[in-house]
Structures are given as C-alpha cells and as structure tokens.
Design a protein around this motif. Structure first.
Motif, PDB file in Angstrom:
ATOM      1  N   ILE A 255       5.083  17.687   0.514  1.00  0.00           N
ATOM      2  CA  ILE A 255       3.937  17.435   1.391  1.00  0.00           C
ATOM      3  C   ILE A 255       3.470  15.990   1.210  1.00  0.00           C
ATOM      4  CG2 ILE A 255       1.583  18.114   1.984  1.00  0.00           C
ATOM      5  CD1 ILE A 255       2.203  20.870   0.830  1.00  0.00           C
ATOM      6  N   ARG A 256       3.704  15.179   2.212  1.00  0.00           N
ATOM      7  CA  ARG A 256       3.353  13.759   2.106  1.00  0.00           C
ATOM      8  C   ARG A 256       1.851  13.540   1.972  1.00  0.00           C
ATOM      9  NH1 ARG A 256       7.156   9.818   2.896  1.00  0.00           N
ATOM     10  NH2 ARG A 256       9.178  10.509   3.694  1.00  0.00           N
ATOM     11  N   ALA A 257       1.071  14.410   2.581  1.00  0.00           N
ATOM     12  CA  ALA A 257      -0.384  14.250   2.504  1.00  0.00           C
ATOM     13  C   ALA A 257      -0.869  14.307   1.061  1.00  0.00           C
ATOM     14  CB  ALA A 257      -1.068  15.326   3.334  1.00  0.00           C
TER      15      ALA A 257
ATOM     16  N   PHE B 183       6.574   8.398  -0.740  1.00  0.00           N
ATOM     17  CA  PHE B 183       6.644   8.986  -2.069  1.00  0.00           C
ATOM     18  C   PHE B 183       6.864   7.849  -3.068  1.00  0.00           C
ATOM     19  CE2 PHE B 183       8.215  12.497   0.661  1.00  0.00           C
ATOM     20  CZ  PHE B 183       7.292  13.478   0.303  1.00  0.00           C
ATOM     21  N   PRO B 184       6.302   7.974  -4.273  1.00  0.00           N
ATOM     22  CA  PRO B 184       6.454   6.889  -5.255  1.00  0.00           C
ATOM     23  C   PRO B 184       7.852   6.772  -5.853  1.00  0.00           C
ATOM     24  CG  PRO B 184       5.186   8.703  -6.173  1.00  0.00           C
ATOM     25  CD  PRO B 184       5.362   9.001  -4.718  1.00  0.00           C
ATOM     26  N   ALA B 185       8.821   7.524  -5.300  1.00  0.00           N
ATOM     27  CA  ALA B 185      10.213   7.246  -5.649  1.00  0.00           C
ATOM     28  C   ALA B 185      10.542   5.826  -5.184  1.00  0.00           C
ATOM     29  CB  ALA B 185      11.138   8.251  -4.967  1.00  0.00           C
ATOM     30  N   PHE B 186       9.860   5.407  -4.125  1.00  0.00           N
ATOM     31  CA  PHE B 186       9.863   4.006  -3.702  1.00  0.00           C
ATOM     32  C   PHE B 186       8.816   3.318  -4.575  1.00  0.00           C
ATOM     33  CE2 PHE B 186       7.617   1.186  -0.390  1.00  0.00           C
ATOM     34  CZ  PHE B 186       8.309   0.048  -0.796  1.00  0.00           C
ATOM     35  N   PRO B 187       9.217   2.393  -5.438  1.00  0.00           N
ATOM     36  CA  PRO B 187       8.288   1.850  -6.447  1.00  0.00           C
ATOM     37  C   PRO B 187       7.240   0.875  -5.912  1.00  0.00           C
ATOM     38  CG  PRO B 187      10.401   0.762  -6.629  1.00  0.00           C
ATOM     39  CD  PRO B 187      10.582   1.862  -5.610  1.00  0.00           C
ATOM     40  N   TYR B 188       6.574   1.263  -4.840  1.00  0.00           N
ATOM     41  CA  TYR B 188       5.497   0.414  -4.317  1.00  0.00           C
ATOM     42  C   TYR B 188       4.339   0.257  -5.304  1.00  0.00           C
ATOM     43  CZ  TYR B 188       2.880   4.687  -3.264  1.00  0.00           C
ATOM     44  OH  TYR B 188       2.206   5.876  -3.372  1.00  0.00           O
ATOM     45  N   PRO B 189       4.116   1.239  -6.253  1.00  0.00           N
ATOM     46  CA  PRO B 189       3.046   1.015  -7.233  1.00  0.00           C
ATOM     47  C   PRO B 189       3.276  -0.232  -8.092  1.00  0.00           C
ATOM     48  CG  PRO B 189       3.589   3.332  -7.157  1.00  0.00           C
ATOM     49  CD  PRO B 189       4.655   2.611  -6.369  1.00  0.00           C
ATOM     50  N   SER B 190       4.527  -0.705  -8.129  1.00  0.00           N
ATOM     51  CA  SER B 190       4.830  -1.959  -8.824  1.00  0.00           C
ATOM     52  C   SER B 190       4.951  -3.113  -7.837  1.00  0.00           C
ATOM     53  CB  SER B 190       6.137  -1.828  -9.617  1.00  0.00           C
ATOM     54  OG  SER B 190       5.986  -0.960 -10.712  1.00  0.00           O
TER      55      SER B 190
ATOM     56  N   LYS C  12       0.793  -1.230   0.000  1.00  0.00           N
ATOM     57  CA  LYS C  12       0.000   0.000   0.000  1.00  0.00           C
ATOM     58  C   LYS C  12       0.828   1.284   0.000  1.00  0.00           C
ATOM     59  CE  LYS C  12      -3.851  -2.165   2.543  1.00  0.00           C
ATOM     60  NZ  LYS C  12      -4.935  -1.950   1.560  1.00  0.00           N
ATOM     61  N   GLY C  13       2.154   1.164   0.177  1.00  0.00           N
ATOM     62  CA  GLY C  13       2.979   2.363   0.213  1.00  0.00           C
ATOM     63  C   GLY C  13       2.759   3.189   1.463  1.00  0.00           C
ATOM     64  N   ILE C  14       2.504   2.507   2.578  1.00  0.00           N
ATOM     65  CA  ILE C  14       2.250   3.186   3.850  1.00  0.00           C
ATOM     66  C   ILE C  14       3.251   2.697   4.895  1.00  0.00           C
ATOM     67  CG2 ILE C  14       0.575   3.540   5.708  1.00  0.00           C
ATOM     68  CD1 ILE C  14      -1.642   3.174   3.657  1.00  0.00           C
ATOM     69  N   SER C  15       3.823   3.631   5.642  1.00  0.00           N
ATOM     70  CA  SER C  15       4.822   3.295   6.654  1.00  0.00           C
ATOM     71  C   SER C  15       4.142   2.792   7.926  1.00  0.00           C
ATOM     72  CB  SER C  15       5.670   4.524   6.981  1.00  0.00           C
ATOM     73  OG  SER C  15       4.907   5.454   7.726  1.00  0.00           O
ATOM     74  N   PRO C  16       4.903   2.200   8.846  1.00  0.00           N
ATOM     75  CA  PRO C  16       4.315   1.725  10.106  1.00  0.00           C
ATOM     76  C   PRO C  16       3.625   2.822  10.917  1.00  0.00           C
ATOM     77  CG  PRO C  16       6.442   0.701   9.773  1.00  0.00           C
ATOM     78  CD  PRO C  16       6.305   1.754   8.706  1.00  0.00           C
ATOM     79  N   ASN C  17       4.068   4.089  10.745  1.00  0.00           N
ATOM     80  CA  ASN C  17       3.421   5.180  11.498  1.00  0.00           C
ATOM     81  C   ASN C  17       2.237   5.789  10.744  1.00  0.00           C
ATOM     82  OD1 ASN C  17       4.479   6.874   9.543  1.00  0.00           O
ATOM     83  ND2 ASN C  17       6.091   7.708  10.840  1.00  0.00           N
TER      84      ASN C  17
END
Length: 204
Positions: free
Chosen positions: A157-159, A113-120, A103-108
């Motif tokens: 802005i992460r939101a 940011f999609p620089a981390f390729p979680y969409p893949s 889901k691209g969500i951290s433990p907190n």
C-alpha cells in the motif's frame, strides 16, 4: 589614409569578434556542459543507480530496469530510468526529477517505496541532482516496460509511505557543519547523500 586604416582595423576587430568571440563563448558553454555531464556520470555510478537499474543477470540494457530485488516485504523490480518517453523518464521535467530525488514523490503524486534510496538522495545539492538528470537524458532511451512489484500486504500500500516518512524521513539538502573541516563535510556529503551508506549501515 588615416580614416581608411581606422576602417580596416574596425573591420578586422569586428570579424575577430564575430568569428572568434562567438566561438569562444560557444566553447565555454560546451565545456560547462561537458563538465556537468561528466559530473552526472560520476554521481550516477557512485550512487549505485547503474547497479540497481540495470538487469545484468539477464543482459538488460543500461538503466532499463527489471532487476529483481528480494526483500522481507516481497520482490521489487527496479524501474526503467532511461530517457525513453513511454516506459522510462523521458517525459519528466527537471522539476519532476528533483521532486523524486528530494521528496520521494513521482510526477503523478504517488509516494515511492524507500527501496529507492531517496531518504539519502534528498541530501544531494540541486546542482548535483540536475547533473544526474542531464547525464541520463544524454544517453539513448530503451523502450522496456516496467514490471510491477510483488509485495505482501500491507507493504504493497503506497499510501502507507506517508506514515513511514513521518517516522523516518528528513528532507534535505545536506547542511554543512561549520564546526567541521571542509574534508569532513565532503566525506559526510559523499557517504550520506551520494553513496547512501546509511541505507544499509544505519538501523531504523
């Protein structure tokens, strides 16, 4: 004599079960663990995790982060994803790791940011996600602090990632296309989920 022989056979069978049977079960579990870690290692490298999270330019430790990634939105610094409990992800549970990858969500609860390729990576199977985590946690941790990103407004802005996700993010896992061959589906899984080719080669 008959009962004595039966007793000896019973003892022999019991000893065999205790010493060989348990060893066999232990070997089986050890083999499964080795296979899972080996799979995790292959996935980690194929997914480019090592290249992004290792600062080779400054002789950084494996997966300890700090690599500078320049983009039109500013500079990202890859985070420490070693098993270190203070600066890495050593305190993450299996659920935390799956949440980040799926889901691209951290433990907190903050959005990555999609620089981390979680969409893949979202299309990875849960089994493969767990294998990656297990392999990372089998390696020694590195107590290297993370560096904050240097992004321009409003991209810092992460939101705002909630809006981005509503436009461009589709949650996995990968769904097999029954109208295609096994080889085609395997290739689609590798290119879409594991090696995330679409992150660079698909226009949004």
């Amino acid at each position: 004599m008959f009962f004595f022989n039966v007793f000896r056979i019973s003892v022999a069978v019991s000893c065999f079960w205790i010493f060989c049977g348990n060893t066999g079960l232990g070997y089986s579990e050890t083999l499964k663990t080795a296979q899972r870690l080996s799979n995790g290692q292959v996935l980690l490298h194929a997914g480019g995790c090592v290249n992004c999270h290792t600062d080779y330019e400054n002789n950084g430790s494996l997966l300890a982060g700090g690599k500078k990634i320049k983009t039109p939105f500013g500079i990202f610094y890859s985070p420490n994803i070693t098993s270190d409990k203070r600066h890495g992800i050593g305190n993450w549970s299996e659920k935390d790791f799956i949440l980040a990858m799926r889901k691209g969500i951290s433990p907190n609860g903050s959005h990555y940011f999609p620089a981390f390729p979680y969409p893949s990576f979202t299309f990875l199977t849960e089994k493969d996600i767990k294998a990656i985590k297990d392999y990372i946690f089998s390696l020694p941790g590195t107590p290297k602090p993370n560096e904050p990103h240097e992004l321009t407004f409003p991209f810092n802005i992460r939101a705002g990632q909630v809006l981005w996700k509503s436009l461009y993010f589709t949650e996995g896992p990968f769904q097999i296309n029954p109208n295609k061959s096994t080889q085609w589906n395997r290739g689609a899984y590798l290119s879409r989920a594991v090696t995330h080719c679409g992150e660079c080669h698909t226009r949004r």
